[in-house]
Write a protein that holds these residues in place. Structure first.
Motif, PDB file in Angstrom:
ATOM      1  N   TYR A  99       0.808  -1.215   0.000  1.00 14.60           N
ATOM      2  CA  TYR A  99       0.000   0.000   0.000  1.00 14.60           C
ATOM      3  C   TYR A  99       0.843   1.267   0.000  1.00 14.60           C
ATOM      4  CZ  TYR A  99      -4.437  -2.366   1.120  1.00 14.60           C
ATOM      5  OH  TYR A  99      -5.558  -3.145   1.099  1.00 14.60           O
ATOM      6  N   ALA A 100       0.318   2.285  -0.676  1.00 19.92           N
ATOM      7  CA  ALA A 100       0.772   3.669  -0.534  1.00 19.92           C
ATOM      8  C   ALA A 100       2.291   3.802  -0.616  1.00 19.92           C
ATOM      9  CB  ALA A 100       0.202   4.260   0.752  1.00 19.92           C
ATOM     10  N   ARG A 101       2.922   4.337   0.432  1.00 10.21           N
ATOM     11  CA  ARG A 101       4.361   4.611   0.380  1.00 10.21           C
ATOM     12  C   ARG A 101       5.227   3.405   0.740  1.00 10.21           C
ATOM     13  NH1 ARG A 101       5.047  10.427   3.503  1.00 10.21           N
ATOM     14  NH2 ARG A 101       2.906  11.194   3.205  1.00 10.21           N
ATOM     15  N   SER A 102       4.591   2.274   1.039  1.00 13.64           N
ATOM     16  CA  SER A 102       5.358   1.073   1.381  1.00 13.64           C
ATOM     17  C   SER A 102       5.672   0.249   0.138  1.00 13.64           C
ATOM     18  CB  SER A 102       4.585   0.221   2.395  1.00 13.64           C
ATOM     19  OG  SER A 102       4.595   0.834   3.662  1.00 13.64           O
ATOM     20  N   GLU A 132       3.162   7.011  -6.389  1.00 13.46           N
ATOM     21  CA  GLU A 132       4.488   6.506  -6.744  1.00 13.46           C
ATOM     22  C   GLU A 132       4.456   5.116  -7.363  1.00 13.46           C
ATOM     23  OE1 GLU A 132       6.777   4.594  -3.100  1.00 13.46           O
ATOM     24  OE2 GLU A 132       6.039   6.590  -2.548  1.00 13.46           O
ATOM     25  N   HIS A 133       3.364   4.380  -7.175  1.00 17.76           N
ATOM     26  CA  HIS A 133       3.275   3.036  -7.743  1.00 17.76           C
ATOM     27  C   HIS A 133       2.659   3.030  -9.143  1.00 17.76           C
ATOM     28  CE1 HIS A 133       4.788   1.031  -4.223  1.00 17.76           C
ATOM     29  NE2 HIS A 133       3.862   1.583  -3.456  1.00 17.76           N
ATOM     30  N   GLY A 134       2.283   4.203  -9.673  1.00 14.07           N
ATOM     31  CA  GLY A 134       1.819   4.308 -11.048  1.00 14.07           C
ATOM     32  C   GLY A 134       0.639   3.396 -11.361  1.00 14.07           C
ATOM     33  N   GLU A 135       0.767   2.632 -12.449  1.00 11.63           N
ATOM     34  CA  GLU A 135      -0.339   1.776 -12.880  1.00 11.63           C
ATOM     35  C   GLU A 135      -0.595   0.615 -11.923  1.00 11.63           C
ATOM     36  OE1 GLU A 135       2.364  -0.953 -15.958  1.00 11.63           O
ATOM     37  OE2 GLU A 135       0.734   0.285 -16.692  1.00 11.63           O
ATOM     38  N   HIS A 136       0.311   0.393 -11.001  1.00  9.22           N
ATOM     39  CA  HIS A 136       0.143  -0.665 -10.012  1.00  9.22           C
ATOM     40  C   HIS A 136      -0.241  -0.102  -8.638  1.00  9.22           C
ATOM     41  CE1 HIS A 136       1.690  -3.564 -12.841  1.00  9.22           C
ATOM     42  NE2 HIS A 136       2.771  -2.832 -13.020  1.00  9.22           N
ATOM     43  N   ALA A 137      -0.818   1.110  -8.644  1.00 11.38           N
ATOM     44  CA  ALA A 137      -1.118   1.791  -7.388  1.00 11.38           C
ATOM     45  C   ALA A 137      -1.945   0.933  -6.431  1.00 11.38           C
ATOM     46  CB  ALA A 137      -1.848   3.101  -7.676  1.00 11.38           C
ATOM     47  N   PHE A 138      -2.866   0.142  -6.967  1.00  8.93           N
ATOM     48  CA  PHE A 138      -3.761  -0.642  -6.119  1.00  8.93           C
ATOM     49  C   PHE A 138      -3.463  -2.134  -6.148  1.00  8.93           C
ATOM     50  CE2 PHE A 138      -5.946   3.265  -7.142  1.00  8.93           C
ATOM     51  CZ  PHE A 138      -6.428   3.681  -5.910  1.00  8.93           C
ATOM     52  N   THR A 139      -2.468  -2.551  -6.914  1.00  9.64           N
ATOM     53  CA  THR A 139      -2.211  -3.985  -7.077  1.00  9.64           C
ATOM     54  C   THR A 139      -1.845  -4.652  -5.763  1.00  9.64           C
ATOM     55  OG1 THR A 139      -1.545  -3.700  -9.383  1.00  9.64           O
ATOM     56  CG2 THR A 139      -0.785  -5.703  -8.267  1.00  9.64           C
ATOM     57  N   GLY A 140      -1.023  -3.998  -4.952  1.00 11.20           N
ATOM     58  CA  GLY A 140      -0.641  -4.588  -3.673  1.00 11.20           C
ATOM     59  C   GLY A 140      -1.852  -4.846  -2.799  1.00 11.20           C
ATOM     60  N   GLY A 141      -2.732  -3.868  -2.672  1.00 10.03           N
ATOM     61  CA  GLY A 141      -3.928  -4.040  -1.864  1.00 10.03           C
ATOM     62  C   GLY A 141      -4.866  -5.094  -2.435  1.00 10.03           C
ATOM     63  N   LEU A 142      -5.018  -5.119  -3.764  1.00  3.78           N
ATOM     64  CA  LEU A 142      -5.870  -6.127  -4.398  1.00  3.78           C
ATOM     65  C   LEU A 142      -5.320  -7.534  -4.187  1.00  3.78           C
ATOM     66  CD1 LEU A 142      -6.652  -4.186  -7.686  1.00  3.78           C
ATOM     67  CD2 LEU A 142      -8.326  -4.837  -5.931  1.00  3.78           C
ATOM     68  N   ASN A 143      -4.001  -7.634  -4.056  1.00  2.00           N
ATOM     69  CA  ASN A 143      -3.402  -8.953  -3.827  1.00  2.00           C
ATOM     70  C   ASN A 143      -3.796  -9.537  -2.476  1.00  2.00           C
ATOM     71  OD1 ASN A 143      -2.172  -9.197  -6.312  1.00  2.00           O
ATOM     72  ND2 ASN A 143      -0.191  -8.404  -5.612  1.00  2.00           N
ATOM     73  N   TRP A 144      -4.200  -8.698  -1.546  1.00  2.00           N
ATOM     74  CA  TRP A 144      -4.724  -9.221  -0.279  1.00  2.00           C
ATOM     75  C   TRP A 144      -5.987 -10.049  -0.555  1.00  2.00           C
ATOM     76  CZ3 TRP A 144      -4.271  -6.179   4.841  1.00  2.00           C
ATOM     77  CH2 TRP A 144      -3.026  -5.535   4.919  1.00  2.00           C
TER      78      TRP A 144
END
Length: 331
Positions: free
Chosen positions: A67-70, A232-244
Motif C-alpha cells: 500500500y501507498a508509500r510502502s 508513486e506506484h503508477g499503474e500498479h497503485a492498487f495492485t498490492g492491496g488487491l493482492n490481499w
C-alpha cells in the motif's frame, strides 16, 4: 529518531521481513499501532494522532505491505494473512517495543484480530473497526461468497488479474472520491446497506458513481493526500492491496488448523450502522460472533449514520472509544 510527545507527525521507513514499510508516528508512551484497510493508507488515521499522543501514547500508523508509500512485493502469494501478521508482529519489535495495542480497520481488522490471536504475548489489547473477528480469521472462501452473492461480488471481481488494478489506477482522484463516498453513510440508500456487486458487462467503477459534492467529513485536500500516497506506484497503485483479496482462499487453507481459536486479550469493536459489512452479516450472527470470538470484549460501539470509513466519518466518537479502551487497559 526522537519525537516530541505533542509534536507533529514524523515519517520514516522501517524494514521488516524484507519489506520496506512507511510509518507515521507521534507521541511518546505505550505503543498504539494503527492498521488501515482498502484502499487507504496511514492518512486514514489523521484525526486520531494528536488526541492519542496528547493522552500519553506513542501512535504509529503504518502503510501495510503493498500500500501507498510502502514496498510492493511482486509475488501475489506474498500477501497472505500470515505475512501480514508477521509484519505487524515484527514491526512492534522494530519500533523498539515489546507490546502494543493494535487497532485495525477494514482489512486491517483481520490483521489485528489474527495477530492478537496468534501472538497474545505481543498484544495488550485489540480494537477492530468495521470488520469483526471471524472463525476463518479473514474473509470466508470465495466459493461461499459466490453462492451467496454471485460472480459479480466485489471480492470475486477483484480476483481477475489486472482488471480492477487498471480501473482504479486510471484516475486516482476519481477512484478515491468514488470509493470513499460510495462506502460512506452519506451515499444514496445508505440506510439499507447492500454489498458491492458488479453487474455482468459493467466495471467496478460503474457501481460507485463519482459524487457531485464530497461529504462534510472528506475534503479535496484529503483526496489529494491519498492520491499523493498512491501515486508513486503508477499503474500498479492498487495492485498490492488487491493482492490481499487474491489470497482469500490461500488464507483459508493456511489457517484451517487454527479454526476454533479465540481472541484472548481485551477487545473493542466499533462499526457504523450503515456499514457495507452489515449487509454481509446479520445482527444476530454478529452478536454470536462477538460473544464467541472475543470473551474479553470491553465494549461494542455502534455509530448511528456512519458507513464503512469509521475513523474518518466519525473521528470524535472513534477517538473517544479508543481512549476509553486504552484507559481500561491501563487500569
Amino acid at each position: 529518531m526522537t519525537l516530541q510527545a505533542y509534536g507533529k507527525i514524523a515519517h520514516r521507513h522501517v524494514e521488516v521481513n524484507g519489506v520496506r514499510l512507511h510509518v507515521a508516528e507521534q507521541g511518546e508512551g505505550p505503543l498504539v499501532l494503527l492498521l488501515h484497510g482498502f484502499p487507504e493508507s496511514w492518512y486514514s488515521w489523521r484525526h486520531q494522532f494528536a488526541p492519542l499522543a496528547e493522552a500519553g501514547y506513542r501512535v504509529v500508523a503504518v502503510d501495510q505491505r503493498g500500500y501507498a508509500r510502502s514496498e510492493q512485493p511482486a509475488s501475489v502469494d506474498a500477501y497472505t494473512l500470515l505475512h501480514l501478521v508477521g509484519d505487524a508482529s515484527a514491526l512492534i519489535g522494530a519500533l523498539g517495543e515489546e507490546r502494543a495495542v493494535l487497532v485495525g480497520h477494514d482489512w486491517g481488522a483481520p490483521v489485528a484480530w489474527t495477530t492478537a490471536t496468534l501472538r497474545p504475548d505481543l498484544v495488550r489489547g485489540v480494537a477492530g473497526l468495521s470488520v469483526p473477528p471471524l472463525p476463518t480469521f479473514g474473509p470466508p472462501p470465495l466459493a461461499q461468497a459466490r453462492e451467496l452473492y454471485g460472480e459479480g461480488f466485489y471480492q470475486i471481481y477483484f480476483q481477475r488479474p489486472g482488471v480492477a488494478d487498471a480501473e482504479l489506477a486510471e484516475d486516482l482522484h476519481s477512484t478515491f472520491r468514488r470509493m470513499l463516498f460510495g462506502g460512506s453513510g452519506d451515499r444514496p440508500g445508505a440506510e439499507r446497506p447492500e454489498t458491492w456487486t458488479v453487474p455482468e458487462g459493467r466495471t467496478f467503477r460503474d457501481t460507485v458513481p463519482e459524487p457531485e459534492k464530497l461529504p462534510d467529513w472528506l475534503s479535496e485536500a484529503d483526496i489529494e493526500a491519498f492520491v499523493a500516497d498512491y501515486a508513486e506506484h503508477g499503474e500498479h497503485a492498487f495492485t498490492g492491496g488487491l493482492n490481499w483479496y487474491r489470497n482469500i482462499d490461500r488464507n483459508n487453507e493456511l489457517l484451517a488448523g487454527l479454526v476454533g481459536r479465540v481472541v484472548e486479550v481485551p477487545a473493542l469493536y466499533v462499526a457504523g450502522d450503515r456499514d457495507l459489512v452489515s449487509a454481509m452479516i446479520s445482527e444476530e450472527a454478529l452478536g454470536k460472533l462477538l460473544d464467541t470470538m472475543v470473551p474479553k470484549l470491553h465494549r461494542r460501539v455502534t455509530l448511528p449514520g456512519a458507513g464503512h470509513w469509521t475513523q474518518q466519518e466519525r473521528p470524535a466518537e472513534v477517538t473517544a472509544a479508543l481512549l476509553d479502551f486504552l484507559r481500561h487497559l491501563d487500569g
